[in-house]
Design a protein around this motif. Structure first.
Motif, PDB file in Angstrom:
ATOM      1  N   ARG A 226      -5.293   6.226   6.357  1.00 36.86           N
ATOM      2  CA  ARG A 226      -5.890   5.893   5.891  1.00 36.86           C
ATOM      3  C   ARG A 226      -5.298   4.781   5.231  1.00 36.86           C
ATOM      4  O   ARG A 226      -5.764   3.770   5.246  1.00 36.86           O
ATOM      5  CB  ARG A 226      -6.341   6.760   4.680  1.00 36.86           C
ATOM      6  N   ALA A 227      -3.892   4.455   5.561  1.00 34.92           N
ATOM      7  CA  ALA A 227      -3.152   3.781   4.479  1.00 34.92           C
ATOM      8  C   ALA A 227      -3.207   2.699   5.997  1.00 34.92           C
ATOM      9  O   ALA A 227      -3.736   1.240   5.860  1.00 34.92           O
ATOM     10  CB  ALA A 227      -1.861   3.648   4.462  1.00 34.92           C
ATOM     11  N   GLN A 228      -3.594   2.521   6.940  1.00 33.44           N
ATOM     12  CA  GLN A 228      -4.118   2.001   7.843  1.00 33.44           C
ATOM     13  C   GLN A 228      -4.887   0.982   8.226  1.00 33.44           C
ATOM     14  O   GLN A 228      -5.575   0.324   8.671  1.00 33.44           O
ATOM     15  CB  GLN A 228      -3.081   2.239   9.555  1.00 33.44           C
TER      16      GLN A 228
ATOM     17  N   LYS B 211      -5.540  -1.317   5.710  1.00 36.19           N
ATOM     18  CA  LYS B 211      -4.304  -2.313   5.632  1.00 36.19           C
ATOM     19  C   LYS B 211      -5.913  -3.571   6.365  1.00 36.19           C
ATOM     20  O   LYS B 211      -5.325  -4.455   6.373  1.00 36.19           O
ATOM     21  CB  LYS B 211      -3.350  -2.199   6.823  1.00 36.19           C
TER      22      LYS B 211
ATOM     23  N   ILE C 121       3.423  -0.790   3.546  1.00 35.24           N
ATOM     24  CA  ILE C 121       3.289   0.289   3.431  1.00 35.24           C
ATOM     25  C   ILE C 121       4.116   1.463   3.298  1.00 35.24           C
ATOM     26  O   ILE C 121       4.915   1.841   4.220  1.00 35.24           O
ATOM     27  CB  ILE C 121       2.258   0.677   4.973  1.00 35.24           C
TER      28      ILE C 121
ATOM     29  N   ILE D 162      -3.146   0.533  -3.851  1.00 28.04           N
ATOM     30  CA  ILE D 162      -2.718  -0.515  -3.701  1.00 28.04           C
ATOM     31  C   ILE D 162      -2.339  -1.628  -4.970  1.00 28.04           C
ATOM     32  O   ILE D 162      -2.430  -1.834  -6.282  1.00 28.04           O
ATOM     33  CB  ILE D 162      -4.083  -1.717  -2.567  1.00 28.04           C
TER      34      ILE D 162
ATOM     35  N   ASP E 232       4.923   5.448   2.201  1.00 33.21           N
ATOM     36  CA  ASP E 232       4.218   7.191   1.696  1.00 33.21           C
ATOM     37  C   ASP E 232       5.098   7.126   0.024  1.00 33.21           C
ATOM     38  O   ASP E 232       5.976   6.881  -0.162  1.00 33.21           O
ATOM     39  CB  ASP E 232       5.064   7.927   2.568  1.00 33.21           C
TER      40      ASP E 232
ATOM     41  N   ILE F 219      -4.498   6.786  -2.177  1.00 32.70           N
ATOM     42  CA  ILE F 219      -4.279   5.209  -1.768  1.00 32.70           C
ATOM     43  C   ILE F 219      -4.435   4.122  -3.016  1.00 32.70           C
ATOM     44  O   ILE F 219      -4.746   3.990  -3.713  1.00 32.70           O
ATOM     45  CB  ILE F 219      -5.955   4.370  -0.262  1.00 32.70           C
TER      46      ILE F 219
ATOM     47  N   ILE G 212       1.110  -1.156  -0.306  1.00 37.03           N
ATOM     48  CA  ILE G 212       0.041  -0.053   0.431  1.00 37.03           C
ATOM     49  C   ILE G 212       0.531   1.730  -0.161  1.00 37.03           C
ATOM     50  O   ILE G 212       1.737   1.107   0.498  1.00 37.03           O
ATOM     51  CB  ILE G 212      -0.834   0.166   1.466  1.00 37.03           C
ATOM     52  N   SER G 213       1.091   2.454  -0.949  1.00 38.01           N
ATOM     53  CA  SER G 213       1.339   3.528  -1.252  1.00 38.01           C
ATOM     54  C   SER G 213       0.451   4.379  -0.939  1.00 38.01           C
ATOM     55  O   SER G 213      -1.037   4.346  -1.338  1.00 38.01           O
ATOM     56  CB  SER G 213       2.572   3.628  -1.992  1.00 38.01           C
ATOM     57  N   HIS G 214       0.384   5.259   0.048  1.00 36.36           N
ATOM     58  CA  HIS G 214      -0.218   6.639   0.341  1.00 36.36           C
ATOM     59  C   HIS G 214       0.164   7.870   0.020  1.00 36.36           C
ATOM     60  O   HIS G 214       1.318   8.226   0.461  1.00 36.36           O
ATOM     61  CB  HIS G 214      -1.306   6.297   1.941  1.00 36.36           C
TER      62      HIS G 214
END
Length: 280
Positions: free
Chosen positions: A241-243, A246, A260, A278, A262, A276, A233-235
């Motif tokens: 929001r990424a957490q 997840k 994860i 994925i 940034d 976000i 996941i990159s945010h």
């Protein structure tokens, strides 16, 4: 000895930066004439501010063949290059040209170089680099690493949800009317990659939370053997929001590992503030 070169749309985790086998080749960004190099000097908050204030929106330019050729140098006899989708950037073509030029100038160097068209972006490129390392470390030949990595790329999917459609509108990829309606009704598109590496809309939902939930469902539905796959996941400027994403994924499926990061410069341009991405 091997080296894995990833253009700067692919974010390197802290552990990969320290690994010694990985390096980035930088793309560049332009916001109303202000040039930004997508390297360690990239300031995400300043970039997002400039994008928000920009009338025309940001643009990007790919690395030159010369920059790729410089990255080929060194003791590594196996060199693997992973680039942003050839459907989204000239980075792939530039890297292929660099290999041809390098081989002409170094006929007897014994160095083997291969360029992977990720057909993805951002953390998708990173996952490909990690797969290359896994295969190299297992002792496979150069040709077998290439073959199995290409098979892995064909099995991958990339998904993303945007907080705002403004950058797509400014880039001419979305009509003003559609962007206005989506913004007014708080509609969030769920986007994904095609088999060729272009961008397609997979669906939409009213509100970010519902859009993220739909994306998570799409990810799980499209992924076979989740327990054997690494998901990333990159945010863009939204770690909470990424957490949350997840945690939603972990409720529906068990993955081998979830990473994860940034977004760096180019991915920040695509995702925009709050986006976000994925890849799996």
């Amino acid at each position: 000895m091997y080296k894995i070169i990833i253009d700067s749309c692919g974010e390197l985790t802290d552990s990969l930066k320290k690994d010694g086998h990985f390096c980035n080749v930088a793309l560049e960004l332009d916001v109303d004439g202000y040039r930004i190099r997508d390297d360690e000097s990239f300031d995400q908050h300043d970039f997002l501010r400039r994008v928000k204030e920009s009338v025309k929106g940001p643009k990007s330019s790919c690395p030159s063949p010369e920059e790729y050729m410089q990255a080929f140098e060194g003791e590594a006899d196996h060199v693997y290059v992973v680039t942003l989708s050839g459907k989204l950037s000239g980075s792939y073509n530039s890297a292929v040209l660099a290999v041809n030029l390098y081989n002409e100038e170094h006929e007897d160097c014994g160095k083997q170089i291969y360029v992977f068209n990720s057909r993805s972006a951002s953390i998708g490129e990173t996952l490909i680099g990690m797969k290359v390392q896994e295969l190299e470390e297992s002792g496979l030949s150069f040709d077998e690493v290439v073959k199995q990595t290409e098979e892995y790329i064909s099995s991958m999917n990339t998904f993303f949800v945007l907080e705002t459609l403004d950058t797509l509108r400014k880039a001419g990829r979305l009509s003003n009317l559609k962007a206005f309606v989506a913004s007014t009704l708080n509609i969030k598109p769920v986007m994904g990659s095609t088999d060729e590496g272009s961008i397609q809309q997979l669906g939409q939902a009213r509100g970010m939370k519902r859009a993220l939930a739909k994306m998570v469902e799409d990810v799980v539905a499209a992924t076979k053997d989740c327990e054997h796959r690494i998901l990333a996941i990159s945010h863009c400027n939204c770690p909470e929001r990424a957490q949350y994403v997840k945690a939603c994924l972990e409720k529906l499926a068990r993955f081998k590992k979830i990473v994860i990061v940034d977004t760096a410069g180019i991915s920040s341009m695509y995702a925009n503030d709050g986006g976000i991405i994925i890849a799996v």
